[in-house]
Design an enzyme around this catalytic site. Sequence first.
Site, PDB file in Angstrom:
ATOM      1  N   GLY A  31      77.619  37.115 -64.932  1.00 20.09           N
ATOM      2  CA  GLY A  31      78.127  35.755 -64.811  1.00 20.09           C
ATOM      3  C   GLY A  31      78.969  35.345 -65.999  1.00 20.09           C
ATOM      4  O   GLY A  31      79.419  36.199 -66.777  1.00 20.09           O
ATOM      5  N   ALA A  32      79.191  34.020 -66.148  1.00 16.65           N
ATOM      6  CA  ALA A  32      80.166  33.489 -67.107  1.00 16.65           C
ATOM      7  C   ALA A  32      81.494  34.203 -66.850  1.00 16.65           C
ATOM      8  O   ALA A  32      82.091  34.817 -67.742  1.00 16.65           O
ATOM      9  CB  ALA A  32      79.686  33.665 -68.552  1.00 16.65           C
ATOM     10  N   HIS A  37      86.310  40.035 -65.290  1.00 13.07           N
ATOM     11  CA  HIS A  37      85.528  40.165 -64.059  1.00 13.07           C
ATOM     12  C   HIS A  37      86.436  40.032 -62.829  1.00 13.07           C
ATOM     13  O   HIS A  37      86.301  40.781 -61.860  1.00 13.07           O
ATOM     14  CB  HIS A  37      84.466  39.061 -63.983  1.00 13.07           C
ATOM     15  CG  HIS A  37      83.448  39.104 -65.090  1.00 13.07           C
ATOM     16  ND1 HIS A  37      83.206  38.024 -65.897  1.00 13.07           N
ATOM     17  CD2 HIS A  37      82.600  40.077 -65.502  1.00 13.07           C
ATOM     18  CE1 HIS A  37      82.257  38.324 -66.774  1.00 13.07           C
ATOM     19  NE2 HIS A  37      81.867  39.568 -66.554  1.00 13.07           N
ATOM     20  N   LYS A 149      85.836  48.337 -70.266  1.00 14.62           N
ATOM     21  CA  LYS A 149      85.431  47.593 -71.472  1.00 14.62           C
ATOM     22  C   LYS A 149      84.087  48.134 -71.979  1.00 14.62           C
ATOM     23  O   LYS A 149      83.871  48.272 -73.175  1.00 14.62           O
ATOM     24  CB  LYS A 149      85.323  46.108 -71.117  1.00 14.62           C
ATOM     25  CG  LYS A 149      84.517  45.241 -72.056  1.00 14.62           C
ATOM     26  CD  LYS A 149      85.273  44.973 -73.330  1.00 14.62           C
ATOM     27  CE  LYS A 149      84.681  43.887 -74.185  1.00 14.62           C
ATOM     28  NZ  LYS A 149      83.273  44.012 -74.487  1.00 14.62           N
ATOM     29  N   ASP A 150      83.177  48.419 -71.036  1.00 16.40           N
ATOM     30  CA  ASP A 150      81.877  48.988 -71.394  1.00 16.40           C
ATOM     31  C   ASP A 150      81.925  50.471 -71.051  1.00 16.40           C
ATOM     32  O   ASP A 150      81.345  50.929 -70.060  1.00 16.40           O
ATOM     33  CB  ASP A 150      80.770  48.263 -70.625  1.00 16.40           C
ATOM     34  CG  ASP A 150      80.738  46.785 -70.982  1.00 16.40           C
ATOM     35  OD1 ASP A 150      80.213  46.450 -72.044  1.00 16.40           O
ATOM     36  OD2 ASP A 150      81.299  45.972 -70.218  1.00 16.40           O
ATOM     37  N   GLN A 153      78.713  52.504 -70.741  1.00 15.58           N
ATOM     38  CA  GLN A 153      77.986  52.080 -69.534  1.00 15.58           C
ATOM     39  C   GLN A 153      78.608  52.722 -68.298  1.00 15.58           C
ATOM     40  O   GLN A 153      77.894  53.232 -67.420  1.00 15.58           O
ATOM     41  CB  GLN A 153      78.047  50.557 -69.423  1.00 15.58           C
ATOM     42  CG  GLN A 153      77.583  50.017 -68.096  1.00 15.58           C
ATOM     43  CD  GLN A 153      77.568  48.505 -68.075  1.00 15.58           C
ATOM     44  OE1 GLN A 153      76.692  47.889 -68.671  1.00 15.58           O
ATOM     45  NE2 GLN A 153      78.524  47.882 -67.404  1.00 15.58           N
ATOM     46  N   SER A 186      82.398  37.627 -72.098  1.00 13.28           N
ATOM     47  CA  SER A 186      81.581  36.403 -71.982  1.00 13.28           C
ATOM     48  C   SER A 186      81.057  35.994 -73.355  1.00 13.28           C
ATOM     49  O   SER A 186      80.791  34.817 -73.604  1.00 13.28           O
ATOM     50  CB  SER A 186      80.398  36.636 -71.045  1.00 13.28           C
ATOM     51  OG  SER A 186      80.838  37.143 -69.817  1.00 13.28           O
ATOM     52  N   ARG A 187      80.879  36.961 -74.244  1.00 11.89           N
ATOM     53  CA  ARG A 187      80.312  36.656 -75.571  1.00 11.89           C
ATOM     54  C   ARG A 187      81.336  36.069 -76.526  1.00 11.89           C
ATOM     55  O   ARG A 187      80.953  35.588 -77.597  1.00 11.89           O
ATOM     56  CB  ARG A 187      79.687  37.922 -76.172  1.00 11.89           C
ATOM     57  CG  ARG A 187      78.387  38.325 -75.460  1.00 11.89           C
ATOM     58  CD  ARG A 187      77.658  39.446 -76.179  1.00 11.89           C
ATOM     59  NE  ARG A 187      76.293  39.584 -75.705  1.00 11.89           N
ATOM     60  CZ  ARG A 187      75.865  40.524 -74.856  1.00 11.89           C
ATOM     61  NH1 ARG A 187      76.708  41.415 -74.373  1.00 11.89           N
ATOM     62  NH2 ARG A 187      74.595  40.579 -74.492  1.00 11.89           N
TER      63      ARG A 187
HETATM   64  P1  AMP Z   1      79.258  41.724 -67.861  1.00  8.81           P
HETATM   65  O1  AMP Z   1      79.196  40.452 -67.079  1.00  8.81           O
HETATM   66  O2  AMP Z   1      79.697  41.534 -69.273  1.00  8.81           O
HETATM   67  O3  AMP Z   1      78.010  42.553 -67.704  1.00  8.81           O
HETATM   68  O4  AMP Z   1      80.416  42.584 -67.202  1.00  8.81           O
HETATM   69  C1  AMP Z   1      80.438  42.872 -65.845  1.00  8.81           C
HETATM   70  C2  AMP Z   1      81.509  43.896 -65.567  1.00  8.81           C
HETATM   71  O5  AMP Z   1      82.776  43.395 -65.988  1.00  8.81           O
HETATM   72  C3  AMP Z   1      81.286  45.214 -66.316  1.00  8.81           C
HETATM   73  O6  AMP Z   1      81.638  46.296 -65.462  1.00  8.81           O
HETATM   74  C4  AMP Z   1      82.228  45.088 -67.482  1.00  8.81           C
HETATM   75  O7  AMP Z   1      82.660  46.322 -67.992  1.00  8.81           O
HETATM   76  C5  AMP Z   1      83.381  44.340 -66.840  1.00  8.81           C
HETATM   77  N1  AMP Z   1      84.197  43.669 -67.862  1.00  8.81           N
HETATM   78  C6  AMP Z   1      83.750  42.801 -68.812  1.00  8.81           C
HETATM   79  N2  AMP Z   1      84.782  42.431 -69.610  1.00  8.81           N
HETATM   80  C7  AMP Z   1      85.882  43.078 -69.163  1.00  8.81           C
HETATM   81  C8  AMP Z   1      87.248  43.136 -69.591  1.00  8.81           C
HETATM   82  N3  AMP Z   1      87.703  42.450 -70.620  1.00  8.81           N
HETATM   83  N4  AMP Z   1      88.092  43.943 -68.900  1.00  8.81           N
HETATM   84  C9  AMP Z   1      87.644  44.664 -67.838  1.00  8.81           C
HETATM   85  N5  AMP Z   1      86.383  44.653 -67.399  1.00  8.81           N
HETATM   86  C10 AMP Z   1      85.507  43.882 -68.046  1.00  8.81           C
END
Ligand code: AMP
Length: 283
Positions: A31-32, A37, A149-150, A153, A186-187
């Site tokens: 979320g956020a 996303h 980005k991750d 992961q 989100s952070r």
């Molecule tokens: P999160 O909500 O941070 O767990 O991220 C959810 C998904 O969005 C994960 O697959 C992240 O790698 C992807 N994500 C987060 N930030 C970015 C970004 N800046 N660019 C591309 N994908 C992202």
Amino acid sequence: MQIITEPGQMQAIAEKLRLNRQCIGVVMTMGALHEGHLSLVKLARESAGIIILTIFVNPTQFGVNEDLHLYPRPFEKDAALAKSAGVDYLFAPETGSIYPEHSQTTVECSGVASRFEGERRPGHFKGVATIVTKLLNITKPHIAIFGEKDAQQLAVIRRLVEDLNMDIKIIGAPIVREKNGLAVSSRNIYLSNEERDAATILYKGICHAQQRVGEQAHNLLTIAEEIEAMINRTPGCRSDYVGFVDEATFEPVETAETGRKYLLLLAMYSGAVRLIDNGKIDA
Ligand code: AMP
């Protein structure tokens, strides 16, 4: 867009969609929602007819001293963004329905999950592998999109899907950055203006690495040290790790070989906020 909170109901819908020969794409988030996303949703729409977006702040992937309770949860805004991005189903379960008290099973990945984030955040990838497995079983997708980005992961999830014979195509989506190079996250809302400016040193580090390797510098340990020094010289910033790895195995690499591709992994603190980033480096 339909909002679903019960795993059983989501499974029943997914099963019906599959019987109707619909191609399901899933995007998993905490979320956020932000541009990063939404880029995943856009990419999912290129390959799948039905998009499921999950929002679940997964407690098992947070360490004891991490930001689980502070983590932003702007649900109404997220639902509006998801709807306008063309999401068909928003799956947002309660913690208790995902982790009932009687639950005893977890999923753990070794090797690729063991270094970098795995070392700094003990138990993190076990939490990630478990929730991703559960959400895949609940949403029954044909494809699943995760952000580069991750990067670690994404590598863990690719291993998980292959090792557990899951018939799901994993697609990696490029990192979305702000104009100044800072990866959207989100952070980032935790950062003050000064900390946010200082955090652009991560992207400068990636550019430095690509330039040095492009100039035929082969000693990746030296380049990593240069980037650590750049970070530690930036006011308010402290390097956590900087390292080059093989993209698939996440094995550390010390010497670049011409024609090969590496990943540069970075983690640092800007003030009290821990940020990660990475870049593909072509030798
Ligand atoms: P999160 O909500 O941070 O767990 O991220 C959810 C998904 O969005 C994960 O697959 C992240 O790698 C992807 N994500 C987060 N930030 C970015 C970004 N800046 N660019 C591309 N994908 C992202």
